[in-house]
Design an enzyme around this catalytic site. Structure first.
Site, short mmCIF file in Angstrom:
data_model
loop_
_atom_site.label_atom_id
_atom_site.label_comp_id
_atom_site.label_asym_id
_atom_site.label_seq_id
_atom_site.Cartn_x
_atom_site.Cartn_y
_atom_site.Cartn_z
N ARG A 1 0.83 -1.21 0.00
CA ARG A 1 0.00 0.00 0.00
C ARG A 1 0.87 1.26 0.00
O ARG A 1 0.55 2.25 -0.66
CB ARG A 1 -0.93 -0.02 1.22
N HIS B 1 0.59 4.02 -2.91
CA HIS B 1 0.16 5.38 -2.65
C HIS B 1 1.24 6.40 -2.96
O HIS B 1 0.93 7.55 -3.30
CB HIS B 1 -0.31 5.52 -1.20
N TRP C 1 -10.87 -8.52 2.40
CA TRP C 1 -11.62 -8.77 1.16
C TRP C 1 -11.73 -10.26 0.86
O TRP C 1 -12.69 -10.68 0.23
CB TRP C 1 -10.92 -8.09 -0.02
#
Length: 371
Positions: free
Chosen positions: A133, A137, A266
């Site tokens: 991540r 980002h 998820w």
């Protein structure tokens, strides 16, 4: 030395004549260790890489430091960045850069850090998702219209970008990468963070991610404005700024209510790269979760999985659905497209002349190095 003399030295060191650069490399054998075509083994990772800067561009680095830190104006910092970019391009032209083997050592250290999550009871036993991540980002802030943002300057190190809502919780990943940086101080933050993303995907059973180094570190003045990263609460019109394949990255990790506001994983295997994210989107029945948090979905059967509004759009929008359905049916296809998309993402905002290789590298996993 006067400032005018120092400035002249900077110009000569940063933009040397090609013949001079070639002659220097030929006359000083010690420099050959940084030519990726050489087979001489690199030094131990514990050894300082001060020599990289001592031999070539030392005056440039000193000049940049003098100019930038004697003047804190934005123009001074912009000039400093330009000099650093020029110095990086010059080092590439002279093959005066760390070797592929040097970067593999950094990769291996990152892989070691990924597994330390188990000892610290972090999430599902791997720091891989949060490190991925971070890489995502720091790269996803690129704006094509202005040519700003992306992974080149690693500006998430600075406020206010570090405190943007989309970056909540990434101080964990930045702290982990800082430990690696201390062991390998010669690597730029942009290279370190994106290499961390590569290691995270590959060490969690994902596809190979082509990658190459060459990013430089920038200044706080180059930090990007808020709002450039995807907003999970939005619908199809917003999601068109992403690639469907990249959404498959949600096969990894989970949301935290104290960071993004959302909560839950998820998939049932959040530390393994698979196409389960797409499979579950179509195979499960998704209902809106009844809770006090932001709008999200949960699977009707177990109530243990979650999907964001932007995830569910992939099953509703025709232009997205055909790709998402294809990835659900063919993991190899998903891996192929995901690999290419992530590789492009990590290179956003980096001038081509800064890269140390004309083509990205394929780095071996830790297990492949043992075999």
């Amino acid at each position: 030395m006067s400032f005018s003399a120092l400035r002249a030295s900077v110009r000569k060191a940063v933009f040397p004549a090609p013949t001079v650069a070639r002659a220097r490399v030929q006359r000083v054998p010690a420099f050959r260790r940084f030519n990726s075509t050489q087979s001489t083994p690199p030094p131990s990772p514990n050894k300082s890489y001060t020599g990289i800067y001592a031999g070539f561009g030392a005056v440039a680095v000193a000049g940049v430091a003098f100019y930038v830190y004697s003047s804190q104006s934005d123009s001074a910092k912009a000039a400093g960045t330009a000099l650093k970019s020029g110095a990086q391009a010059a080092k590439v032209a002279a093959n005066f850069v760390p070797t592929k083997e040097d970067y593999i050592k950094v990769y291996n250290k990152i892989a070691q850090v990924l597994d330390e999550a188990g000892d610290n009871d972090y999430d599902d036993g791997s720091y891989g998702p949060v490190i991925l991540r971070l890489a995502w980002h720091c790269s996803g802030t690129y704006d094509k219209e202005t040519g700003t943002g992306g992974s080149n300057y690693a500006t998430m190190r600075f406020a206010p970008e570090s405190a943007h809502g989309a970056n909540n919780g990434l101080q964990v990943a930045r702290g982990l990468m800082e430990k690696v940086k201390q062991e390998f101080p010669w690597i730029s933050y942009g290279d370190l963070w994106t290499l961390g993303g590569v290691a995270a995907v590959q060490e969690m059973s994902g596809p190979k991610i082509p990658w190459r180094p060459g990013r430089i570190d920038g200044f706080a003045a180059q930090a990007t404005p808020d709002g450039r990263l995807p907003d999970a609460s939005q619908g199809a019109a917003h999601l068109r700024n992403e690639i469907v394949a990249l959404s498959g990255g949600h096969a990894l990790g989970r949301c935290h209510s104290d960071r993004s506001g959302y909560e839950g994983p998820w998939t049932f295997s959040p530390i393994t790269v698979t196409n389960d994210f797409f499979k579950l989107l179509f195979d499960e029945t998704w209902v809106w979760k009844k809770w006090e948090g932001p709008k999200q979905l949960e699977d009707k059967k177990t109530r243990s999985l979650m999907m964001l509004p932007t995830d569910y759009v992939l099953t509703q929008d025709k232009s997205f659905k055909k790709f998402a359905k294809a990835y659900a049916q063919d993991q190899d296809l998903f891996f192929k497209d995901f690999s290419a998309a992530v590789s492009r993402l990590f290179e956003l905002g980096v001038p081509t002349q800064q890269f140390v290789s004309s083509e990205p590298w394929i780095l071996p996993t830790v297990d492949e190095q043992k075999s």
